[in-house]
Design a protein around this motif. Sequence first.
Motif, PDB file in Angstrom:
ATOM      1  N   LEU A  19       0.830  -1.202   0.000  1.00 56.34           N
ATOM      2  CA  LEU A  19       0.000   0.000   0.000  1.00 56.34           C
ATOM      3  C   LEU A  19       0.863   1.249   0.000  1.00 56.34           C
ATOM      4  CD1 LEU A  19      -2.791   1.367   0.248  1.00 56.34           C
ATOM      5  CD2 LEU A  19      -2.546   1.160   2.733  1.00 56.34           C
ATOM      6  N   MET A  20       1.959   1.234   0.761  1.00 56.14           N
ATOM      7  CA  MET A  20       2.866   2.383   0.836  1.00 56.14           C
ATOM      8  C   MET A  20       3.442   2.712  -0.538  1.00 56.14           C
ATOM      9  SD  MET A  20       3.284   3.829   3.836  1.00 56.14           S
ATOM     10  CE  MET A  20       4.856   4.583   3.489  1.00 56.14           C
ATOM     11  N   ILE A  21       3.798   1.695  -1.304  1.00 46.41           N
ATOM     12  CA  ILE A  21       4.368   1.913  -2.641  1.00 46.41           C
ATOM     13  C   ILE A  21       3.341   2.564  -3.559  1.00 46.41           C
ATOM     14  CG2 ILE A  21       5.256   0.752  -4.695  1.00 46.41           C
ATOM     15  CD1 ILE A  21       6.479  -1.357  -2.796  1.00 46.41           C
ATOM     16  N   VAL A  22       2.114   2.054  -3.530  1.00 44.98           N
ATOM     17  CA  VAL A  22       1.047   2.600  -4.378  1.00 44.98           C
ATOM     18  C   VAL A  22       0.733   4.039  -3.990  1.00 44.98           C
ATOM     19  CG1 VAL A  22      -1.387   2.382  -4.997  1.00 44.98           C
ATOM     20  CG2 VAL A  22       0.040   0.333  -4.832  1.00 44.98           C
ATOM     21  N   SER A  48      -0.099  10.488   7.995  1.00 43.20           N
ATOM     22  CA  SER A  48       0.022   9.027   8.003  1.00 43.20           C
ATOM     23  C   SER A  48       0.948   8.470   6.931  1.00 43.20           C
ATOM     24  CB  SER A  48      -1.356   8.381   7.885  1.00 43.20           C
ATOM     25  OG  SER A  48      -1.977   8.735   6.668  1.00 43.20           O
ATOM     26  N   LEU A  49       0.871   8.977   5.705  1.00 42.43           N
ATOM     27  CA  LEU A  49       1.731   8.439   4.651  1.00 42.43           C
ATOM     28  C   LEU A  49       3.192   8.803   4.903  1.00 42.43           C
ATOM     29  CD1 LEU A  49       2.032   6.878   2.066  1.00 42.43           C
ATOM     30  CD2 LEU A  49       1.424   8.928   0.767  1.00 42.43           C
ATOM     31  N   ALA A  50       3.444  10.025   5.359  1.00 39.46           N
ATOM     32  CA  ALA A  50       4.816  10.430   5.682  1.00 39.46           C
ATOM     33  C   ALA A  50       5.364   9.626   6.860  1.00 39.46           C
ATOM     34  CB  ALA A  50       4.853  11.922   6.001  1.00 39.46           C
ATOM     35  N   GLU A  56      -5.769   1.578   4.259  1.00 40.24           N
ATOM     36  CA  GLU A  56      -6.529   1.650   3.002  1.00 40.24           C
ATOM     37  C   GLU A  56      -7.419   2.887   2.974  1.00 40.24           C
ATOM     38  OE1 GLU A  56      -6.605   0.035   0.242  1.00 40.24           O
ATOM     39  OE2 GLU A  56      -5.458  -1.804   0.591  1.00 40.24           O
ATOM     40  N   SER A  57      -7.967   3.251   4.132  1.00 45.81           N
ATOM     41  CA  SER A  57      -8.922   4.362   4.200  1.00 45.81           C
ATOM     42  C   SER A  57      -8.254   5.732   4.320  1.00 45.81           C
ATOM     43  CB  SER A  57      -9.853   4.161   5.403  1.00 45.81           C
ATOM     44  OG  SER A  57      -9.112   4.094   6.613  1.00 45.81           O
ATOM     45  N   SER A  58      -6.926   5.768   4.445  1.00 45.29           N
ATOM     46  CA  SER A  58      -6.220   7.033   4.671  1.00 45.29           C
ATOM     47  C   SER A  58      -6.185   7.901   3.420  1.00 45.29           C
ATOM     48  CB  SER A  58      -4.780   6.764   5.122  1.00 45.29           C
ATOM     49  OG  SER A  58      -4.750   6.031   6.323  1.00 45.29           O
ATOM     50  N   ASP A  59      -6.235   9.216   3.644  1.00 43.63           N
ATOM     51  CA  ASP A  59      -6.036  10.151   2.544  1.00 43.63           C
ATOM     52  C   ASP A  59      -4.561  10.530   2.461  1.00 43.63           C
ATOM     53  OD1 ASP A  59      -5.709  11.744   4.743  1.00 43.63           O
ATOM     54  OD2 ASP A  59      -7.522  12.929   4.434  1.00 43.63           O
ATOM     55  N   ILE A  60      -4.231  11.423   1.539  1.00 44.19           N
ATOM     56  CA  ILE A  60      -2.843  11.859   1.354  1.00 44.19           C
ATOM     57  C   ILE A  60      -2.771  13.328   1.760  1.00 44.19           C
ATOM     58  CG2 ILE A  60      -1.000  12.235  -0.344  1.00 44.19           C
ATOM     59  CD1 ILE A  60      -2.184   9.887  -1.950  1.00 44.19           C
ATOM     60  N   LYS A  89      -9.760  14.827  -2.442  1.00 42.59           N
ATOM     61  CA  LYS A  89     -10.611  14.249  -1.405  1.00 42.59           C
ATOM     62  C   LYS A  89     -11.999  14.884  -1.436  1.00 42.59           C
ATOM     63  CE  LYS A  89     -10.772  14.160   3.679  1.00 42.59           C
ATOM     64  NZ  LYS A  89      -9.981  14.490   4.894  1.00 42.59           N
ATOM     65  N   THR A  90     -13.030  14.048  -1.269  1.00 37.15           N
ATOM     66  CA  THR A  90     -14.400  14.535  -1.157  1.00 37.15           C
ATOM     67  C   THR A  90     -15.021  13.947   0.109  1.00 37.15           C
ATOM     68  OG1 THR A  90     -15.357  12.687  -2.412  1.00 37.15           O
ATOM     69  CG2 THR A  90     -14.606  14.597  -3.678  1.00 37.15           C
ATOM     70  N   LYS A  91     -16.216  14.393   0.433  1.00 38.06           N
ATOM     71  CA  LYS A  91     -16.900  13.882   1.627  1.00 38.06           C
ATOM     72  C   LYS A  91     -17.146  12.382   1.528  1.00 38.06           C
ATOM     73  CE  LYS A  91     -17.756  17.533   4.285  1.00 38.06           C
ATOM     74  NZ  LYS A  91     -17.380  17.608   5.718  1.00 38.06           N
ATOM     75  N   SER A  92     -17.456  11.920   0.321  1.00 37.87           N
ATOM     76  CA  SER A  92     -17.811  10.512   0.129  1.00 37.87           C
ATOM     77  C   SER A  92     -16.641   9.644  -0.331  1.00 37.87           C
ATOM     78  CB  SER A  92     -18.950  10.402  -0.884  1.00 37.87           C
ATOM     79  OG  SER A  92     -18.571  10.966  -2.126  1.00 37.87           O
ATOM     80  N   ASN A  93     -15.544  10.263  -0.738  1.00 36.13           N
ATOM     81  CA  ASN A  93     -14.411   9.503  -1.254  1.00 36.13           C
ATOM     82  C   ASN A  93     -13.115  10.097  -0.712  1.00 36.13           C
ATOM     83  OD1 ASN A  93     -12.733   7.829  -2.762  1.00 36.13           O
ATOM     84  ND2 ASN A  93     -14.085   7.903  -4.547  1.00 36.13           N
TER      85      ASN A  93
END
Length: 225
Positions: A19-22, A48-50, A56-60, A89-93
């Motif tokens: 997941l980190m690579i993607v 979180s990514l840094a 899976e649910s985390s944003d960037i 990022k959106t409210k639903s995605n």
Amino acid sequence: QYFSLSRDTLKVTLKRQRLMIVRRDRALRIASILSKVRGIKSIILMNSLAMQTCRESSDIDLLIIVDPKSLYYSRTIGLLNLKGRGLAKTKSNVAGRACLGYWLTNSDLKVEQYQSDIYTAAIWVATMVPLFGIEGYINFIQSNAWIYQYMPNWTPHRTAHLVGSNQKDISRAGAFLNQKLFPLHRARILADPEFVNSPETVIEIDRLKLHSVDHRPSYAQKMQS
């Protein structure tokens, strides 16, 4: 000493590494798009990514440094470019999409006054990763040298993942438009109860810090009880 690693734990570890690579590649794609927007000087990966703890649910999460008087102009153009590609990022995605919730102008990069837990904030700054515009990142670290009180042996990054720097300064028309866009952005943000009720949200002409209401203290109290 003996250490054991269960098969389930190994599966989770390998899944997170993939997941980190993607997500890293996605973050670089987002930064490449934003780097072409006038006024944007540096793009820094955070949270979180840094910290390499994303799920899976985390944003960037990104910290964006811009020229003075261009924050809301650059934010508008940047969001439009990312939304057109399905990367905002959106409210639903939320998962794997860009969260452009922290903007600073390079005239004032200090963030200490907005931190409630200064030690945690030092770790937060130290784990940030420059994706574009190494000069802005270095200036950001120098402006927040207080982190060395808590992490005296830490050393910042010396290069950004994307080469080059953005020389496209905002035009006079863009600066005028920035003034007009500021109240529109402010009104839209304050219409969201998650932000208007949060003491950590900052909406100013030269900085923007979006932070939803933090429910973790109440969750912790419920857990204790």
